[in-house]
Design a protein around this motif. Structure first.
Motif, PDB file in Angstrom:
ATOM      1  N   GLU A 172      10.041   4.924   7.367  1.00 46.48           N
ATOM      2  CA  GLU A 172      10.029   5.258   5.946  1.00 46.48           C
ATOM      3  C   GLU A 172      11.468   5.402   5.466  1.00 46.48           C
ATOM      4  O   GLU A 172      12.250   6.148   6.053  1.00 46.48           O
ATOM      5  CB  GLU A 172       9.247   6.536   5.686  1.00 46.48           C
TER       6      GLU A 172
ATOM      7  N   ASN B  69       0.838  -1.207   0.000  1.00 50.35           N
ATOM      8  CA  ASN B  69       0.000   0.000   0.000  1.00 50.35           C
ATOM      9  C   ASN B  69       0.871   1.255   0.000  1.00 50.35           C
ATOM     10  O   ASN B  69       0.593   2.219  -0.712  1.00 50.35           O
ATOM     11  CB  ASN B  69      -0.941   0.019   1.199  1.00 50.35           C
ATOM     12  N   ALA B  70       1.937   1.246   0.793  1.00 51.30           N
ATOM     13  CA  ALA B  70       2.854   2.392   0.839  1.00 51.30           C
ATOM     14  C   ALA B  70       3.547   2.593  -0.509  1.00 51.30           C
ATOM     15  O   ALA B  70       3.714   3.736  -0.956  1.00 51.30           O
ATOM     16  CB  ALA B  70       3.882   2.206   1.955  1.00 51.30           C
TER      17      ALA B  70
ATOM     18  N   LEU C 156       2.373   2.036  -3.420  1.00 47.75           N
ATOM     19  CA  LEU C 156       1.433   2.700  -4.328  1.00 47.75           C
ATOM     20  C   LEU C 156       1.337   4.195  -4.053  1.00 47.75           C
ATOM     21  O   LEU C 156       0.954   4.964  -4.926  1.00 47.75           O
ATOM     22  CB  LEU C 156       0.048   2.058  -4.227  1.00 47.75           C
ATOM     23  N   GLU C 157       1.695   4.609  -2.842  1.00 45.31           N
ATOM     24  CA  GLU C 157       1.718   6.027  -2.473  1.00 45.31           C
ATOM     25  C   GLU C 157       3.099   6.639  -2.700  1.00 45.31           C
ATOM     26  O   GLU C 157       3.347   7.793  -2.327  1.00 45.31           O
ATOM     27  CB  GLU C 157       1.318   6.190  -1.007  1.00 45.31           C
ATOM     28  N   GLY C 158       4.024   5.863  -3.278  1.00 49.04           N
ATOM     29  CA  GLY C 158       5.373   6.360  -3.542  1.00 49.04           C
ATOM     30  C   GLY C 158       6.287   6.329  -2.336  1.00 49.04           C
ATOM     31  O   GLY C 158       7.329   6.979  -2.326  1.00 49.04           O
ATOM     32  N   LYS C 159       5.939   5.553  -1.308  1.00 47.06           N
ATOM     33  CA  LYS C 159       6.759   5.447  -0.101  1.00 47.06           C
ATOM     34  C   LYS C 159       7.308   4.036   0.024  1.00 47.06           C
ATOM     35  O   LYS C 159       6.638   3.067  -0.322  1.00 47.06           O
ATOM     36  CB  LYS C 159       5.923   5.743   1.140  1.00 47.06           C
TER      37      LYS C 159
ATOM     38  N   TYR D 215       8.955   2.847  -6.601  1.00 38.58           N
ATOM     39  CA  TYR D 215       7.525   3.102  -6.437  1.00 38.58           C
ATOM     40  C   TYR D 215       6.788   1.800  -6.703  1.00 38.58           C
ATOM     41  O   TYR D 215       7.407   0.785  -7.060  1.00 38.58           O
ATOM     42  CB  TYR D 215       7.046   4.226  -7.363  1.00 38.58           C
TER      43      TYR D 215
END
Length: 138
Positions: free
Chosen positions: A46, A8-9, A11-14, A111
């Motif tokens: 992160e 999920n992260a 997909l948010e670029g993290k 990503y």
């Protein structure tokens, strides 16, 4: 930390990894123990999402379920924080062939990209693949 949280992260670029509170090493993707000392004393952190391609291979004849995606190139990237992760290089196959071994050592950012699921993938709703965007191509 769960794998679903990692994807999920992405997909948010993290890029979410784990820092060992005993030895200070980083682990990514998430695992039950530290890659360095096997401690279970980990916290989610992160990461920079930046790294270097260390090796890669192109798949021309894909396994069942992935045939529509071939050819695709899988790389192992050493993140700036230390751990290595596997994903796909986000370049057309012709560009990868042109660059060849010059891709080794190339800087990338990480990503996530969603692909159609397939019969052998554990999550039947979606499939997220780590992707590597090559920086500063010549």
């Amino acid at each position: 930390m769960r794998f679903v949280d990692f994807f999920n992260a992405l997909l948010e670029g993290k890029v979410i990894g784990q820092k060992c509170l005993d030895c200070g090493s980083y682990t990514c993707p998430p695992k039950a123990t530290c890659d360095n000392c096997a401690s279970r004393n980990l916290e989610a952190v992160e990461l920079s999402g930046k790294g270097v391609i260390r090796t890669f291979t192109t798949t021309y004849v894909a396994p069942s379920g992935y045939t529509e995606e071939a050819p695709y190139t899988v790389a192992m990237v050493e993140l700036d924080e230390g751990p290595w992760i596997v994903g796909r290089i986000d370049l057309p196959n012709e560009e990868i062939e042109r660059l060849g071994q010059d891709l080794i050592g190339a800087r990338v950012s990480v990503y996530g990209k969603e692909f159609p699921t397939e019969p052998f993938y554990p999550d039947k709703k979606r499939r997220v693949v780590p992707m590597f965007k090559v920086e500063g191509l010549r």
